[in-house]
Design a protein around this motif. Structure first.
Motif, PDB file in Angstrom:
ATOM      1  N   HIS A 119     -55.629 -65.415  67.538  1.00  0.00           N
ATOM      2  CA  HIS A 119     -56.090 -64.055  67.320  1.00  0.00           C
ATOM      3  C   HIS A 119     -56.831 -63.925  65.998  1.00  0.00           C
ATOM      4  CE1 HIS A 119     -55.816 -59.734  66.366  1.00  0.00           C
ATOM      5  NE2 HIS A 119     -55.655 -59.526  67.653  1.00  0.00           N
ATOM      6  N   GLY A 120     -56.333 -64.598  64.954  1.00  0.00           N
ATOM      7  CA  GLY A 120     -56.931 -64.463  63.639  1.00  0.00           C
ATOM      8  C   GLY A 120     -56.522 -63.157  62.987  1.00  0.00           C
ATOM      9  N   ASP A 121     -57.180 -62.828  61.895  1.00  0.00           N
ATOM     10  CA  ASP A 121     -56.927 -61.595  61.156  1.00  0.00           C
ATOM     11  C   ASP A 121     -55.430 -61.478  60.892  1.00  0.00           C
ATOM     12  OD1 ASP A 121     -58.276 -59.254  60.000  1.00  0.00           O
ATOM     13  OD2 ASP A 121     -57.129 -58.102  61.452  1.00  0.00           O
ATOM     14  N   ARG A 122     -54.820 -60.337  61.170  1.00  0.00           N
ATOM     15  CA  ARG A 122     -53.416 -60.100  60.807  1.00  0.00           C
ATOM     16  C   ARG A 122     -52.440 -60.915  61.651  1.00  0.00           C
ATOM     17  NH1 ARG A 122     -53.218 -54.008  61.965  1.00  0.00           N
ATOM     18  NH2 ARG A 122     -54.807 -54.699  63.437  1.00  0.00           N
ATOM     19  N   LEU A 123     -52.852 -61.366  62.822  1.00  0.00           N
ATOM     20  CA  LEU A 123     -51.939 -62.086  63.717  1.00  0.00           C
ATOM     21  C   LEU A 123     -52.014 -63.593  63.550  1.00  0.00           C
ATOM     22  CD1 LEU A 123     -51.871 -59.225  64.952  1.00  0.00           C
ATOM     23  CD2 LEU A 123     -51.717 -60.288  67.190  1.00  0.00           C
ATOM     24  N   GLY A 124     -52.939 -64.060  62.738  1.00  0.00           N
ATOM     25  CA  GLY A 124     -53.016 -65.484  62.447  1.00  0.00           C
ATOM     26  C   GLY A 124     -53.224 -66.335  63.680  1.00  0.00           C
ATOM     27  N   SER A 191     -43.107 -57.117  68.789  1.00  0.00           N
ATOM     28  CA  SER A 191     -44.560 -57.010  68.803  1.00  0.00           C
ATOM     29  C   SER A 191     -45.085 -56.995  67.368  1.00  0.00           C
ATOM     30  CB  SER A 191     -44.997 -55.725  69.514  1.00  0.00           C
ATOM     31  OG  SER A 191     -46.374 -55.455  69.262  1.00  0.00           O
ATOM     32  N   PRO A 192     -46.132 -57.767  67.091  1.00  0.00           N
ATOM     33  CA  PRO A 192     -46.718 -57.720  65.751  1.00  0.00           C
ATOM     34  C   PRO A 192     -47.349 -56.372  65.436  1.00  0.00           C
ATOM     35  CG  PRO A 192     -48.109 -58.985  67.241  1.00  0.00           C
ATOM     36  CD  PRO A 192     -46.847 -58.691  67.981  1.00  0.00           C
ATOM     37  N   HIS A 193     -47.636 -55.595  66.474  1.00  0.00           N
ATOM     38  CA  HIS A 193     -48.234 -54.274  66.273  1.00  0.00           C
ATOM     39  C   HIS A 193     -47.173 -53.189  66.086  1.00  0.00           C
ATOM     40  CE1 HIS A 193     -52.015 -56.111  67.295  1.00  0.00           C
ATOM     41  NE2 HIS A 193     -51.559 -56.472  68.477  1.00  0.00           N
ATOM     42  N   HIS A 194     -45.921 -53.518  66.397  1.00  0.00           N
ATOM     43  CA  HIS A 194     -44.818 -52.556  66.257  1.00  0.00           C
ATOM     44  C   HIS A 194     -43.653 -53.276  65.555  1.00  0.00           C
ATOM     45  CE1 HIS A 194     -46.848 -49.787  69.034  1.00  0.00           C
ATOM     46  NE2 HIS A 194     -47.149 -50.870  69.735  1.00  0.00           N
ATOM     47  N   PRO A 195     -43.841 -53.648  64.295  1.00  0.00           N
ATOM     48  CA  PRO A 195     -42.828 -54.473  63.621  1.00  0.00           C
ATOM     49  C   PRO A 195     -41.485 -53.783  63.437  1.00  0.00           C
ATOM     50  CG  PRO A 195     -44.495 -53.685  62.066  1.00  0.00           C
ATOM     51  CD  PRO A 195     -44.996 -53.360  63.434  1.00  0.00           C
ATOM     52  N   ASP A 196     -41.456 -52.453  63.483  1.00  0.00           N
ATOM     53  CA  ASP A 196     -40.199 -51.727  63.275  1.00  0.00           C
ATOM     54  C   ASP A 196     -39.420 -51.500  64.566  1.00  0.00           C
ATOM     55  OD1 ASP A 196     -40.777 -51.536  60.557  1.00  0.00           O
ATOM     56  OD2 ASP A 196     -41.904 -49.683  60.824  1.00  0.00           O
ATOM     57  N   ALA A 197     -40.029 -51.840  65.699  1.00  0.00           N
ATOM     58  CA  ALA A 197     -39.351 -51.649  66.986  1.00  0.00           C
ATOM     59  C   ALA A 197     -38.419 -52.826  67.252  1.00  0.00           C
ATOM     60  CB  ALA A 197     -40.375 -51.527  68.110  1.00  0.00           C
ATOM     61  N   ASN A 198     -37.135 -52.557  67.373  1.00  0.00           N
ATOM     62  CA  ASN A 198     -36.161 -53.630  67.557  1.00  0.00           C
ATOM     63  C   ASN A 198     -35.044 -53.174  68.506  1.00  0.00           C
ATOM     64  OD1 ASN A 198     -34.790 -56.040  67.238  1.00  0.00           O
ATOM     65  ND2 ASN A 198     -33.713 -55.336  65.395  1.00  0.00           N
ATOM     66  N   PRO A 199     -35.140 -53.533  69.794  1.00  0.00           N
ATOM     67  CA  PRO A 199     -36.220 -54.322  70.388  1.00  0.00           C
ATOM     68  C   PRO A 199     -37.415 -53.445  70.757  1.00  0.00           C
ATOM     69  CG  PRO A 199     -34.596 -53.828  72.046  1.00  0.00           C
ATOM     70  CD  PRO A 199     -34.059 -53.239  70.752  1.00  0.00           C
ATOM     71  N   ALA A 200     -38.544 -54.076  70.933  1.00  0.00           N
ATOM     72  CA  ALA A 200     -39.734 -53.354  71.368  1.00  0.00           C
ATOM     73  C   ALA A 200     -39.640 -53.049  72.859  1.00  0.00           C
ATOM     74  CB  ALA A 200     -40.983 -54.185  71.092  1.00  0.00           C
ATOM     75  N   GLN A 204     -44.763 -51.928  74.730  1.00  0.00           N
ATOM     76  CA  GLN A 204     -45.199 -52.402  73.416  1.00  0.00           C
ATOM     77  C   GLN A 204     -45.434 -53.906  73.400  1.00  0.00           C
ATOM     78  OE1 GLN A 204     -41.907 -50.785  71.133  1.00  0.00           O
ATOM     79  NE2 GLN A 204     -43.200 -49.160  70.290  1.00  0.00           N
ATOM     80  N   VAL A 205     -44.863 -54.614  74.348  1.00  0.00           N
ATOM     81  CA  VAL A 205     -45.012 -56.079  74.366  1.00  0.00           C
ATOM     82  C   VAL A 205     -45.861 -56.565  75.535  1.00  0.00           C
ATOM     83  CG1 VAL A 205     -42.818 -56.423  73.187  1.00  0.00           C
ATOM     84  CG2 VAL A 205     -42.891 -56.446  75.699  1.00  0.00           C
ATOM     85  N   ALA A 206     -46.193 -55.678  76.456  1.00  0.00           N
ATOM     86  CA  ALA A 206     -46.945 -56.081  77.652  1.00  0.00           C
ATOM     87  C   ALA A 206     -47.888 -54.962  78.043  1.00  0.00           C
ATOM     88  CB  ALA A 206     -45.983 -56.384  78.802  1.00  0.00           C
ATOM     89  N   ARG A 207     -48.862 -55.300  78.843  1.00  0.00           N
ATOM     90  CA  ARG A 207     -49.798 -54.304  79.368  1.00  0.00           C
ATOM     91  C   ARG A 207     -50.447 -54.876  80.630  1.00  0.00           C
ATOM     92  NH1 ARG A 207     -54.201 -54.250  74.382  1.00  0.00           N
ATOM     93  NH2 ARG A 207     -55.368 -56.117  74.910  1.00  0.00           N
ATOM     94  N   PRO A 208     -51.291 -54.107  81.319  1.00  0.00           N
ATOM     95  CA  PRO A 208     -51.868 -54.639  82.562  1.00  0.00           C
ATOM     96  C   PRO A 208     -52.682 -55.916  82.376  1.00  0.00           C
ATOM     97  CG  PRO A 208     -52.093 -52.264  82.500  1.00  0.00           C
ATOM     98  CD  PRO A 208     -51.562 -52.663  81.161  1.00  0.00           C
ATOM     99  N   ASN A 209     -53.344 -56.053  81.240  1.00  0.00           N
ATOM    100  CA  ASN A 209     -54.117 -57.272  80.954  1.00  0.00           C
ATOM    101  C   ASN A 209     -55.048 -57.671  82.098  1.00  0.00           C
ATOM    102  OD1 ASN A 209     -53.121 -57.518  78.368  1.00  0.00           O
ATOM    103  ND2 ASN A 209     -51.535 -58.982  78.892  1.00  0.00           N
ATOM    104  N   ILE A 210     -55.674 -56.670  82.699  1.00  0.00           N
ATOM    105  CA  ILE A 210     -56.676 -56.941  83.735  1.00  0.00           C
ATOM    106  C   ILE A 210     -58.067 -57.016  83.125  1.00  0.00           C
ATOM    107  CG2 ILE A 210     -57.241 -54.538  84.374  1.00  0.00           C
ATOM    108  CD1 ILE A 210     -56.984 -55.495  87.346  1.00  0.00           C
ATOM    109  N   GLU A 211     -58.137 -56.848  81.810  1.00  0.00           N
ATOM    110  CA  GLU A 211     -59.422 -56.921  81.116  1.00  0.00           C
ATOM    111  C   GLU A 211     -60.110 -58.255  81.401  1.00  0.00           C
ATOM    112  OE1 GLU A 211     -58.979 -56.092  76.908  1.00  0.00           O
ATOM    113  OE2 GLU A 211     -57.220 -54.874  77.332  1.00  0.00           O
TER     114      GLU A 211
END
Length: 419
Positions: A119-124, A191-200, A204-211
């Protein structure tokens, strides 16, 4: 007032003079050549990797999800080549494809078959499902353009790994987003986008990903009907999860808590639904995509632009100019109109086209990193330092939309792809 309205209607119905159409075609083609040259010479570097964010203050490029940026730039270059026949554009797309496929994990690595799409950037080094899938349309198009199957073969292996390993149990049509590159471990409850969610939560951890309509292209490339069937079943779950507004607010990078709307994410989903319609002719897909087209029409400003920092109520933060959303919305509207349901978007399409033609860096710009680029800006503060960037993806999506507009003016089918 009525007489004036009737007069305006008559003018709209009058045929456009051939000279005006020729001038417009020439204007669009010139823009395609300028933006294409920038993409071929700057956005695709000497190794074939796509560049992403150009930091204006530092005068340097910042890497960001190179696999999808590279793949989409390759797709834009192929569309530019279809219009102009310029060999440099296809050569640059091929260079991009060669880099993309060179990153495939090999056995005995646990991710063998998948590309190392950091991913790069914040996600390394973390791999995001859509960092792969958003780039794959360019790889499949490159194989069709060159007759060389190796690009589509690699994209197919990556798709096979993703679909077989990231599906969320008990949630048909959802796929985990984040993959550890060393072990292949999925982030299923964080999720790296929701670091305070425990558990997410699952959204927050999945999506349709049909892109990127990856399974659709895999079916077309391999001839395996099972991938088409799987794609259509997936697309039906995407329709079921669409909001009444035409968006998918439950899933990142939309934010249901703040009401933030990502300016491209919803169009990615709608574009995949148009591919489902092309495959099945089921109007449910066309109508769902139409709802998204109407949502984006509400968010377009009077000049044709879009803000990156956009809220569901239509408010936005000025200054975050997003040429990629202007182009991608135009692509969606043109495709809908070509399918016979988008005549209401005529003015939106024209505004998008005018915005892209007007908001480009001059080809003689003193900074060669920007010469010929379409404008897209982002501002972020990192450790107290402002990073003001111009992004590459306005050019990638811009080339696709400009080429589609050119074909549309010629009376050609804008939904036609390379055989």
């Amino acid at each position: 007032m009525i007489r004036a309205t009737l007069a305006a209607l008559v003018l709209l119905l009058l045929p456009v003079p051939a000279s005006a159409t020729s001038a417009r075609l020439a204007e669009i083609e010139a823009a395609i050549r300028d933006v294409g040259a920038h993409a071929a010479r700057v956005l695709i570097d000497e190794t074939g990797k796509g560049r992403a964010d150009y930091d204006l203050l530092a005068g340097e490029w910042v890497e960001y999800e190179p696999h999808w940026h590279t793949g989409q730039t390759a797709l834009g270059l192929i569309e530019a080549w279809r219009v102009t026949g310029e060999p440099e554009f296809l050569a640059a797309a091929r260079r991009a494809g060669d880099w993309w496929i060179s990153t495939e994990f090999q056995p005995p690595h646990p991710l063998a078959g998948l590309v190392n799409a950091a991913h790069g950037d914040r996600l390394g080094t973390l791999i995001n499902f859509t960092t792969v899938s958003d780039g794959t349309p360019g790889l499949f198009a490159l194989s069709r353009a060159t007759g060389d199957p190796k690009y589509a073969d690699t994209a197919t292996r990556s798709g096979g790994w993703l679909f077989e390993n990231t599906a969320v149990p008990g949630h048909p049509g959802l796929f985990y987003n984040i993959i550890e590159p060393d072990t292949g471990e999925l982030w299923t409850d964080r999720s790296p986008h929701h670091p305070d969610a425990n558990p997410a939560s699952v959204t927050q951890v999945a999506r349709p990903n049909i892109e990127g309509y990856l399974a659709r292209d895999m079916c077309r490339h391999t001839g395996d009907q099972a991938w088409c069937d799987r794609f259509l079943a997936h697309a039906r779950t995407v329709v079921e999860r669409q909001d009444d507004t035409g968006l998918w607010m439950a899933f990142e990078p939309n934010d249901p808590d703040s009401g933030r709307v990502h300016p491209r994410f919803n169009i990615w989903n709608a574009e995949a639904l148009l591919e489902a319609y092309a495959l099945s002719h089921d109007p449910v897909f066309l109508q769902a995509a139409l709802k998204t087209g109407r949502a984006m029409a509400r968010y377009q400003d009077r000049w044709g632009g879009f803000a990156y920092d956009l809220n569901v109520d239509g408010s936005s933060r000025p200054g975050s100019l997003t040429g990629s959303a202007t182009a991608f919305s135009g692509i969606l509207w043109l495709r809908l109109r070509d399918y016979g349901v988008g005549e209401e978007f005529d003015a939106n399409i024209e505004r998008s086209l005018n915005w892209l033609l007007a908001n480009r860096f001059d080809v003689d710009h003193p900074d060669p990193n920007l010469a010929g680029a379409i404008l897209e800006t982002r501002a972020r503060t990192v450790d107290g330092r402002v990073r003001l960037v111009v992004r590459d993806i306005a050019g990638a999506f811009g080339l696709r939309f400009l080429a589609m507009s050119w074909r549309d003016l010629q009376g050609q089918d804008v939904n036609e792809t390379l055989p």
